[in-house]
Design an enzyme around this catalytic site. Structure first.
Site, PDB file in Angstrom:
ATOM      1  N   MET A 284      -0.708   5.595 -12.878  1.00 62.92           N
ATOM      2  CA  MET A 284      -1.734   6.511 -12.312  1.00 62.92           C
ATOM      3  C   MET A 284      -1.145   7.908 -12.245  1.00 62.92           C
ATOM      4  O   MET A 284       0.076   8.058 -12.144  1.00 62.92           O
ATOM      5  CB  MET A 284      -2.085   6.153 -10.854  1.00 62.92           C
ATOM      6  CG  MET A 284      -2.414   4.726 -10.575  1.00 62.92           C
ATOM      7  SD  MET A 284      -4.174   4.438 -10.745  1.00 62.92           S
ATOM      8  CE  MET A 284      -4.173   2.645 -10.611  1.00 62.92           C
TER       9      MET A 284
ATOM     10  N   ASP B 144      -0.870  10.650  -9.574  1.00 62.63           N
ATOM     11  CA  ASP B 144      -1.049  10.797  -8.127  1.00 62.63           C
ATOM     12  C   ASP B 144      -1.418  12.242  -7.792  1.00 62.63           C
ATOM     13  O   ASP B 144      -0.735  13.193  -8.206  1.00 62.63           O
ATOM     14  CB  ASP B 144       0.240  10.411  -7.384  1.00 62.63           C
ATOM     15  CG  ASP B 144       0.460   8.901  -7.380  1.00 62.63           C
ATOM     16  OD1 ASP B 144      -0.441   8.160  -7.830  1.00 62.63           O
ATOM     17  OD2 ASP B 144       1.527   8.471  -6.916  1.00 62.63           O
TER      18      ASP B 144
ATOM     19  N   GLY C  31       2.790  -0.205 -11.031  1.00 63.78           N
ATOM     20  CA  GLY C  31       3.624  -0.733 -12.107  1.00 63.78           C
ATOM     21  C   GLY C  31       4.615   0.308 -12.589  1.00 63.78           C
ATOM     22  O   GLY C  31       5.831   0.053 -12.679  1.00 63.78           O
TER      23      GLY C  31
ATOM     24  N   ASN D 114       5.673   2.977 -11.091  1.00 59.84           N
ATOM     25  CA  ASN D 114       6.661   3.323 -10.052  1.00 59.84           C
ATOM     26  C   ASN D 114       7.805   2.317 -10.032  1.00 59.84           C
ATOM     27  O   ASN D 114       8.985   2.686  -9.960  1.00 59.84           O
ATOM     28  CB  ASN D 114       6.006   3.333  -8.665  1.00 59.84           C
ATOM     29  CG  ASN D 114       4.976   4.446  -8.505  1.00 59.84           C
ATOM     30  OD1 ASN D 114       4.937   5.369  -9.311  1.00 59.84           O
ATOM     31  ND2 ASN D 114       4.152   4.342  -7.476  1.00 59.84           N
TER      32      ASN D 114
ATOM     33  N   THR E 220       7.775  -6.967   3.104  1.00 57.54           N
ATOM     34  CA  THR E 220       8.302  -5.654   3.458  1.00 57.54           C
ATOM     35  C   THR E 220       7.741  -5.249   4.825  1.00 57.54           C
ATOM     36  O   THR E 220       6.561  -5.444   5.110  1.00 57.54           O
ATOM     37  CB  THR E 220       7.951  -4.593   2.387  1.00 57.54           C
ATOM     38  OG1 THR E 220       6.546  -4.663   2.116  1.00 57.54           O
ATOM     39  CG2 THR E 220       8.717  -4.832   1.110  1.00 57.54           C
TER      40      THR E 220
ATOM     41  N   ASP F 209       6.987   0.396  -3.718  1.00 50.82           N
ATOM     42  CA  ASP F 209       7.295   0.270  -5.157  1.00 50.82           C
ATOM     43  C   ASP F 209       8.767   0.558  -5.439  1.00 50.82           C
ATOM     44  O   ASP F 209       9.391  -0.102  -6.274  1.00 50.82           O
ATOM     45  CB  ASP F 209       6.429   1.241  -5.973  1.00 50.82           C
ATOM     46  CG  ASP F 209       4.954   0.938  -5.815  1.00 50.82           C
ATOM     47  OD1 ASP F 209       4.623  -0.239  -5.593  1.00 50.82           O
ATOM     48  OD2 ASP F 209       4.151   1.879  -5.903  1.00 50.82           O
TER      49      ASP F 209
END
Ligand code: ATP
Ligand code: RIB
Length: 306
Positions: free
Chosen positions: A11, A13, A41, A43, A220, A252
């Site tokens: 993407m 950003d 993905g 990142n 996380t 990520d």
């Protein structure tokens, strides 16, 4: 060589830093805007590559200028781009709003990422076969991830599935086939339908997936670090105390770093400890991929956060 295959999104950003989020119907002026490379993905692939992994990316960029910039960015970061296709749609974009407490709100317009269909993977079976680990997220069609899991299983290659963003339609039958499943608390609640408001609830929810066959669940926990759950073992790997300015893409960076360290031969707890350190550094810097250091920068940056 710790070859990784990342199958997922990219993407652009569009990050706005705000003094405060607007309420409904309100217009606010923001002091700062930044455009950068993102997508879960991409990142994760970039984080692993910057740490020294050999990374192959399978993704779909748009037919527009953003798509060309994405391709260029992957190449500049040393990522194998043979698996990158150009779709008919525009590139994926993500308007992101970050407030002074470093929290964010993200809108994802997937664009060409929605064109990464399962049959594309059949052109890259060798890439998958010779990987140490296949890394997946959820910004491409779920069916493509399911096919990736089937292919990896066929070649005995372990899979890490990061179920972000949360998708209530994710089929648990496929989740049960992966070696590493890495939700945050919200994503774990979405998949299991169970509460995850405290550590005890998180452990119970994670165990329901372990009982279905998932090897390792890594949850996380933001600044608190990560919880590692297996059938025999539950362990918190504590996060590093830092002053966060922008947590966009922290998850990520953590996954990409974990994939790098684990596939380089580290034990799971060691790889998690190193991933916590890497992600902690990224939250002290603005931007998504822009905040991800290369391996040689890491010792000084870690020392500076003490
Ligand atoms: P994201 O917010 O990027 O979508 P996520 O919710 O999956 O991802 P978090 O749990 O917020 O991810 O953070 C991922 C990792 O980043 C944590 O496990 C931790 O290692 C690190 N991290 C996040 N926030 C902080 C913080 N404030 N201080 C130190 N480390 C942090
Ligand atoms: O996890 C952060 C990422 O989510 C951003 O880079 C944005 O593109 C969205 O995909």
């Amino acid at each position: 060589m710790n070859d990784l295959t990342v199958i997922g999104s990219n993407m652009i950003d569009l990050i706005t830093y705000l003094d405060r989020m607007p309420v409904e119907g309100e217009t606010v002026e923001a002091p700062e805007f930044e455009m950068g490379f993102g997508g879960k993905g991409a990142n994760q692939a970039i984080a692993a590559a910057r740490l020294g992994s050999k990374v192959r990316m399978i993704t779909m960029v748009g037919h527009d200028n953003f798509g060309k910039q994405q391709l260029d960015n992957f190449q500049k970061n040393g990522i194998d781009t043979h698996g990158i296709g150009v779709g008919e749609s525009n590139s994926g974009v993500a308007p992101i709003f970050v407030d002074p407490s470093s929290d964010n709100r993200i809108i994802v317009v997937k664009g060409a990422n929605n064109e990464l269909m399962p049959d594309v993977l059949d052109n890259f079976t060798d890439q998958i076969k010779y990987s140490k680990l296949v890394v997946l997220q959820q910004e491409i069609p779920l069916e493509t991830n399911y096919h990736a899991i089937e292919l990896a299983q066929q070649f005995n290659v372990p899979v890490l599935l990061n179920p972000a963003p949360a998708n209530e339609h994710l089929n648990v039958d496929y989740v049960s086939k992966v070696q590493f499943f890495t939700p945050n608390e919200t994503e774990l609640a979405t998949l299991t339908g169970l509460p995850t408001n405290n550590l005890d609830e998180i452990k119970i929810a994670a165990q329901t997936l372990i009982s279905k066959g998932v090897g390792n669940i890594i949850i996380t926990l933001g600044s608190k670090g990560a919880l590692w759950v297996t059938a025999e073992h539950t362990e918190i790997v504590p996060g590093k105390h830092v002053k966060a300015v922008d947590t966009t893409g922290a998850g990520d960076s953590f996954i990409g770093a974990f994939a790098h360290y684990y596939s380089s031969g580290e034990s799971v707890p060691d790889a998690l400890a190193h991933a916590n350190q890497y992600a902690a550094v990224t939250v002290t810097r603005k931007g998504t991929q822009k905040s991800y250091p290369i391996a040689t920068e890491l010792p000084a940056l870690l020392a500076a956060t003490l």
